[in-house]
Design an enzyme around this catalytic site. Structure first.
Site, PDB file in Angstrom:
ATOM      1  CG  HIS A   1      10.023  -1.769  11.938  1.00 31.25           C
ATOM      2  ND1 HIS A   1      10.716  -0.911  12.765  1.00 31.25           N
ATOM      3  CD2 HIS A   1      10.278  -1.436  10.688  1.00 31.25           C
ATOM      4  CE1 HIS A   1      11.345  -0.358  12.019  1.00 31.25           C
ATOM      5  NE2 HIS A   1      11.556  -0.510  10.683  1.00 31.25           N
TER       6      HIS A   1
ATOM      7  CB  SER B   1      12.778   2.440   9.554  1.00 34.51           C
ATOM      8  OG  SER B   1      13.509   1.420   9.625  1.00 34.51           O
TER       9      SER B   1
END
Length: 255
Positions: free
Chosen positions: A228, A95
């Protein structure tokens, strides 16, 4: 030049592996800390020495001001990394950590000490714009975003004391991501391997595939089940991909 990871506030070496032919430098996500990568160090040592980056403003560095400029943070990490380039190393970032890894790789290549590979996880390629781009700003929005992405257990977010401890780092990291602007430049000399979850709302597969434009070397894409934070449940597959790529690195393979 040699060094001891414990000498630097920037790195945590949970499982020292002095005989490993390669290091893996891991950069956490927004609000994350070095301990996120403790399981990685446990699984890869002693074949790979894992250095987990500890950003200011969290855990044992919580009294230090967090860095709210992503490029400034990349500058400081690159400067701290120099003493540990005495053996081949790769970068792994998830990320926000993926963008940081990219910027660190740029700086290290410019200094002549580039990584053997850049692993980017759960992040679209730099320069890929989204019409629905949105970054949380208030505390309530930050917490709602973390709940949506399932990056922290709800029990932690529901604990007021814990929330007070982690919110400053989260706010700082989201500010850094919000303020980041990709600067066009030459592609990296090292290969890039991108990984993502097939249900990640913040990193669609085609957006992640665009990392191929940021390397003049090889590119690979691995899509795994999950959102995610797919890499938590898919740790074995992620590490299998990482080790396979590191084993194919000519420098490491020859040691």
């Amino acid at each position: 030049m040699t060094g001891i990871p414990g000498d630097s506030p920037w790195f945590r070496n949970y499982r020292p592996a002095p005989d490993a032919p390669v290091r893996l430098v891991c950069l956490p996500h927004a609000g994350g800390s070095a301990s996120f990568y403790f399981p990685v160090a446990r699984e890869l040592s002693p074949r790979v020495e894992v250095l987990a980056v500890q950003y200011p403003g969290r855990q044992d560095r919580r009294t230090e001001p967090a860095v709210t400029d992503l490029e400034a943070l990349a500058d400081r990490i690159a400067a701290a990394l120099g003493p540990w380039t005495d053996r081949p190393y790769a970068l792994f970032g998830h990320s926000m950590g993926a963008v940081l890894g990219f910027e660190v790789a740029r700086r290290m290549e410019a200094a002549g000490d580039g990584p053997t590979e850049l692993f980017v996880s759960g992040r679209r390629a730099p320069g890929v714009d989204r019409a629905d781009e949105w970054h949380p700003e208030t505390d309530e929005e930050v917490v709602a975003e973390i709940r949506k992405l399932d990056g922290t257990g709800d029990a932690l977010l529901d604990d007021e004391e814990t929330l007070r401890m982690i919110l400053p780092a989260l706010r700082a990291d989201y500010r850094a991501v919000r303020g980041y602007r990709y600067r066009p430049g030459p592609p990296l000399d090292c290969p890039v391997t991108a990984l993502t979850g097939d249900r990640d709302p913040r990193a669609l597969v085609e957006e992640v595939r665009a990392w191929e434009h940021h390397t003049r070397s090889g590119f690979g894409l691995r899509v795994l089940p999950g959102g995610h934070f797919y890499l938590v449940d898919q740790q074995a597959e992620v590490l299998r991909t990482v080790e396979d790529r590191l084993a194919r690195t000519p420098v490491a393979a020859s040691l």
